[in-house]
Scaffold this motif. Structure first.
Motif, PDB file in Angstrom:
ATOM      1  N   GLN A 176     -32.313 -56.170   8.848  1.00  0.00           N
ATOM      2  CA  GLN A 176     -30.918 -56.680   9.088  1.00  0.00           C
ATOM      3  C   GLN A 176     -30.252 -56.285  10.331  1.00  0.00           C
ATOM      4  O   GLN A 176     -29.211 -56.762  10.680  1.00  0.00           O
ATOM      5  N   ILE A 177     -30.761 -55.238  11.458  1.00  0.00           N
ATOM      6  CA  ILE A 177     -30.102 -54.721  12.318  1.00  0.00           C
ATOM      7  C   ILE A 177     -31.165 -54.866  13.463  1.00  0.00           C
ATOM      8  O   ILE A 177     -32.354 -54.641  13.206  1.00  0.00           O
ATOM      9  N   ALA A 178     -30.711 -55.105  14.662  1.00  0.00           N
ATOM     10  CA  ALA A 178     -31.727 -54.987  15.817  1.00  0.00           C
ATOM     11  C   ALA A 178     -30.598 -55.177  17.294  1.00  0.00           C
ATOM     12  O   ALA A 178     -29.382 -55.556  17.273  1.00  0.00           O
ATOM     13  N   PHE A 179     -30.989 -54.557  18.135  1.00  0.00           N
ATOM     14  CA  PHE A 179     -30.692 -54.767  19.690  1.00  0.00           C
ATOM     15  C   PHE A 179     -31.516 -55.918  20.265  1.00  0.00           C
ATOM     16  O   PHE A 179     -32.728 -55.833  20.136  1.00  0.00           O
ATOM     17  N   ALA A 180     -30.946 -56.879  20.957  1.00  0.00           N
ATOM     18  CA  ALA A 180     -31.655 -57.607  21.416  1.00  0.00           C
ATOM     19  C   ALA A 180     -30.948 -58.274  22.827  1.00  0.00           C
ATOM     20  O   ALA A 180     -29.720 -58.253  22.819  1.00  0.00           O
ATOM     21  N   SER A 181     -31.908 -58.767  23.779  1.00  0.00           N
ATOM     22  CA  SER A 181     -31.016 -59.255  25.014  1.00  0.00           C
ATOM     23  C   SER A 181     -30.162 -60.462  24.831  1.00  0.00           C
ATOM     24  O   SER A 181     -30.628 -61.315  23.963  1.00  0.00           O
ATOM     25  N   LEU A 182     -29.066 -60.519  25.322  1.00  0.00           N
ATOM     26  CA  LEU A 182     -28.244 -61.628  25.104  1.00  0.00           C
ATOM     27  C   LEU A 182     -28.661 -63.071  25.486  1.00  0.00           C
ATOM     28  O   LEU A 182     -28.536 -63.836  24.415  1.00  0.00           O
ATOM     29  N   PRO A 183     -29.558 -63.256  26.269  1.00  0.00           N
ATOM     30  CA  PRO A 183     -30.233 -64.728  26.206  1.00  0.00           C
ATOM     31  C   PRO A 183     -31.011 -64.761  25.041  1.00  0.00           C
ATOM     32  O   PRO A 183     -31.093 -66.155  24.814  1.00  0.00           O
ATOM     33  N   VAL A 231     -21.663 -54.878  22.853  1.00  0.00           N
ATOM     34  CA  VAL A 231     -22.777 -55.292  23.886  1.00  0.00           C
ATOM     35  C   VAL A 231     -23.260 -53.839  24.338  1.00  0.00           C
ATOM     36  O   VAL A 231     -22.280 -53.199  24.369  1.00  0.00           O
ATOM     37  N   SER A 232     -24.096 -53.928  24.906  1.00  0.00           N
ATOM     38  CA  SER A 232     -24.526 -52.575  25.464  1.00  0.00           C
ATOM     39  C   SER A 232     -23.963 -52.031  26.849  1.00  0.00           C
ATOM     40  O   SER A 232     -24.388 -51.170  27.438  1.00  0.00           O
ATOM     41  N   SER A 233     -23.528 -53.097  27.413  1.00  0.00           N
ATOM     42  CA  SER A 233     -23.028 -52.968  28.846  1.00  0.00           C
ATOM     43  C   SER A 233     -21.715 -52.281  28.861  1.00  0.00           C
ATOM     44  O   SER A 233     -21.117 -52.264  27.903  1.00  0.00           O
ATOM     45  N   SER A 234     -21.267 -51.693  30.105  1.00  0.00           N
ATOM     46  CA  SER A 234     -19.971 -51.098  29.982  1.00  0.00           C
ATOM     47  C   SER A 234     -18.619 -51.903  29.957  1.00  0.00           C
ATOM     48  O   SER A 234     -17.971 -51.124  29.715  1.00  0.00           O
ATOM     49  N   ARG A 235     -18.982 -53.134  29.975  1.00  0.00           N
ATOM     50  CA  ARG A 235     -17.845 -53.826  29.741  1.00  0.00           C
ATOM     51  C   ARG A 235     -18.155 -55.132  29.182  1.00  0.00           C
ATOM     52  O   ARG A 235     -19.407 -55.428  29.098  1.00  0.00           O
ATOM     53  N   ARG A 236     -17.217 -55.884  28.579  1.00  0.00           N
ATOM     54  CA  ARG A 236     -17.590 -56.977  27.792  1.00  0.00           C
ATOM     55  C   ARG A 236     -18.310 -58.111  28.698  1.00  0.00           C
ATOM     56  O   ARG A 236     -17.940 -58.198  29.675  1.00  0.00           O
ATOM     57  N   SER A 237     -18.962 -58.897  27.739  1.00  0.00           N
ATOM     58  CA  SER A 237     -19.674 -60.051  28.417  1.00  0.00           C
ATOM     59  C   SER A 237     -18.843 -61.305  28.509  1.00  0.00           C
ATOM     60  O   SER A 237     -18.162 -61.553  27.378  1.00  0.00           O
ATOM     61  N   PRO A 238     -18.684 -61.863  29.729  1.00  0.00           N
ATOM     62  CA  PRO A 238     -18.108 -63.159  29.845  1.00  0.00           C
ATOM     63  C   PRO A 238     -18.274 -64.313  28.788  1.00  0.00           C
ATOM     64  O   PRO A 238     -17.625 -65.105  28.324  1.00  0.00           O
ATOM     65  N   LEU A 239     -19.548 -64.143  28.103  1.00  0.00           N
ATOM     66  CA  LEU A 239     -20.315 -65.046  27.296  1.00  0.00           C
ATOM     67  C   LEU A 239     -19.694 -64.773  25.914  1.00  0.00           C
ATOM     68  O   LEU A 239     -19.784 -65.517  25.209  1.00  0.00           O
ATOM     69  N   VAL A 298     -27.302 -57.020  22.913  1.00  0.00           N
ATOM     70  CA  VAL A 298     -26.321 -56.954  21.963  1.00  0.00           C
ATOM     71  C   VAL A 298     -26.915 -56.581  20.627  1.00  0.00           C
ATOM     72  O   VAL A 298     -27.977 -56.617  20.198  1.00  0.00           O
ATOM     73  N   LEU A 299     -25.979 -55.600  19.912  1.00  0.00           N
ATOM     74  CA  LEU A 299     -26.116 -55.149  18.665  1.00  0.00           C
ATOM     75  C   LEU A 299     -25.899 -56.273  17.842  1.00  0.00           C
ATOM     76  O   LEU A 299     -24.867 -56.687  17.645  1.00  0.00           O
ATOM     77  N   VAL A 300     -26.897 -56.752  17.029  1.00  0.00           N
ATOM     78  CA  VAL A 300     -26.602 -57.854  16.104  1.00  0.00           C
ATOM     79  C   VAL A 300     -27.186 -57.744  14.742  1.00  0.00           C
ATOM     80  O   VAL A 300     -28.123 -56.879  14.681  1.00  0.00           O
ATOM     81  N   VAL A 301     -26.633 -58.304  13.754  1.00  0.00           N
ATOM     82  CA  VAL A 301     -26.958 -58.175  12.356  1.00  0.00           C
ATOM     83  C   VAL A 301     -27.319 -59.587  11.693  1.00  0.00           C
ATOM     84  O   VAL A 301     -26.825 -60.586  12.267  1.00  0.00           O
ATOM     85  N   ASN A 302     -28.026 -59.377  10.685  1.00  0.00           N
ATOM     86  CA  ASN A 302     -28.364 -60.620   9.933  1.00  0.00           C
ATOM     87  C   ASN A 302     -26.855 -61.145   9.413  1.00  0.00           C
ATOM     88  O   ASN A 302     -26.109 -60.274   9.128  1.00  0.00           O
ATOM     89  N   ALA A 303     -26.778 -62.343   9.157  1.00  0.00           N
ATOM     90  CA  ALA A 303     -25.426 -62.922   8.602  1.00  0.00           C
ATOM     91  C   ALA A 303     -24.824 -62.564   7.394  1.00  0.00           C
ATOM     92  O   ALA A 303     -23.790 -62.716   6.994  1.00  0.00           O
ATOM     93  N   ASN A 304     -25.770 -61.919   6.558  1.00  0.00           N
ATOM     94  CA  ASN A 304     -25.385 -61.530   5.069  1.00  0.00           C
ATOM     95  C   ASN A 304     -25.163 -59.895   5.201  1.00  0.00           C
ATOM     96  O   ASN A 304     -24.831 -59.476   4.253  1.00  0.00           O
ATOM     97  N   PHE A 305     -25.317 -59.311   6.422  1.00  0.00           N
ATOM     98  CA  PHE A 305     -24.967 -58.082   6.476  1.00  0.00           C
ATOM     99  C   PHE A 305     -23.702 -57.541   6.050  1.00  0.00           C
ATOM    100  O   PHE A 305     -22.751 -58.600   6.404  1.00  0.00           O
TER     101      PHE A 305
END
Length: 320
Positions: free
Chosen positions: A198-205, A221-229, A124-131
């Motif tokens: 402020q930025i990272a890719f990290a595994s969903l779990p 998300v880095s998968s070719s389709r959206r994650s059900p979660l 998941v491409l995630v950012v800090n809440a203040n980004f």
């Protein structure tokens, strides 16, 4: 002569059958070449328990971390070829390390036989809440408008999947996020949560709990389709066609293991992965269960080795 030939064939057939029926005749050890507590370790233990019940034998997990997974992988490559030492590994170790390390100590194709792909885990491409950007469109517009290396992204280390996904994003979208490698996922997430980066890719779990508590914002998300979660979070490929990179988890046996044993393991793993309780446990952790034959898994491995080799070369990452 025909009688001797018939007797020989009959003897071979009997040996073939006896190998399949006698196996396993001692506990099966699944080597996980990563440290305890990671995604692969969690998945390995869930699968080991169910496989043991399915095959009516003791199946245990042993962690052999080190050198990005190379130590444990090499151990299995050199283990007795009797089906009692197997490898549960991840794509970053099996498909990326051969390009990343000058001598990983194993051949990912010629030293192993694929038994089953268990599933995949998107990053998941995630950012800090203040980004300032709170969605993928705004993020891409923002980083595109700024000078190179205005923003940094964290990874668990040089050559890891989350490092290469950041490099893939740079290459595919024409941006220049600066890579900041950490010594593992935990310190990278600590600084991301603390605002030092402020930025990272990290595994969903590894980040799902922080996304659910709004401590991190999921952009894509880095998968070719959206994650059900995370159904509201787009796949990055929706904005950047062709962008895809997931962490798959699979079970292998060392090359040279007798075919009757391989056949039995492949069959038993197929049955194991259809167990509803196992599927529920894995899906709850963010693992998307695979629906792939061993032959299709082998093809996927070959394709991933080729694809990641190009990305590793372009990134300039290299480890000894």
């Amino acid at each position: 002569m025909n009688r001797f030939l018939q007797l020989g064939l009959l003897t071979c057939f009997c040996l073939f059958c006896s190998l399949a029926t006698a196996y396993p005749y001692k506990p099966i050890t699944i080597i996980v070449p990563q440290a305890p507590g990671g995604t692969n370790d969690i998945v390995g233990r869930v699968v080991a328990q169910r496989l043991g019940e399915q095959i009516k034998a003791s199946v245990v997990v042993e962690n052999k971390p080190g050198a990005g997974g190379n130590i444990g992988t090499q151990f299995v490559a050199n283990a007795p070829k009797d089906g009692h030492t197997l490898l549960m590994t991840i794509s970053s170790a099996q498909a990326i390390n051969p390009a990343l390390y000058k001598n990983p100590g194993f051949d990912p194709v010629n030293d192993f036989i694929p038994l089953a792909m268990v599933g995949s885990v998107p990053n998941v491409l995630v950012v800090n809440a203040n980004f300032p950007a709170k969605n993928l469109d705004d993020f891409l517009k923002l980083v595109k408008s700024k000078p190179p290396e205005t923003y940094q992204f964290a990874s668990a280390g040089n050559g890891t999947l989350n490092h290469l996904l950041g490099e893939m994003l740079n290459q595919s979208y024409g941006i220049s996020l600066q890579h900041i490698p950490y010594k593992g996922v935990a310190p990278a997430l600590n600084d991301l949560l603390g605002g030092q980066i402020q930025i990272a890719f990290a595994s969903l779990p590894s980040v799902l709990q922080y996304i659910n508590t709004q401590k991190l914002v999921a952009l894509g998300v880095s998968s070719s389709r959206r994650s059900p979660l995370l159904p509201e979070v787009p796949s990055i490929s929706e904005k950047i066609p062709g962008f895809s990179g997931t962490l798959w988890i699979g079970l292998f046996a060392p090359k040279g293991t007798p075919k009757p044993v391989i056949d039995k393991l492949q069959k038993e793993m197929q049955l194991t992965l259809t167990n509803p309780e196992l599927r529920e446990k894995l899906q709850a952790t963010g693992v998307e269960l695979a629906n792939m034959t061993p032959a299709e898994f082998a093809k996927q491995l070959q394709e991933d080795i080729t694809r990641w080799a190009k990305i590793v070369k372009a990134s300039g990452a290299s480890l000894d």
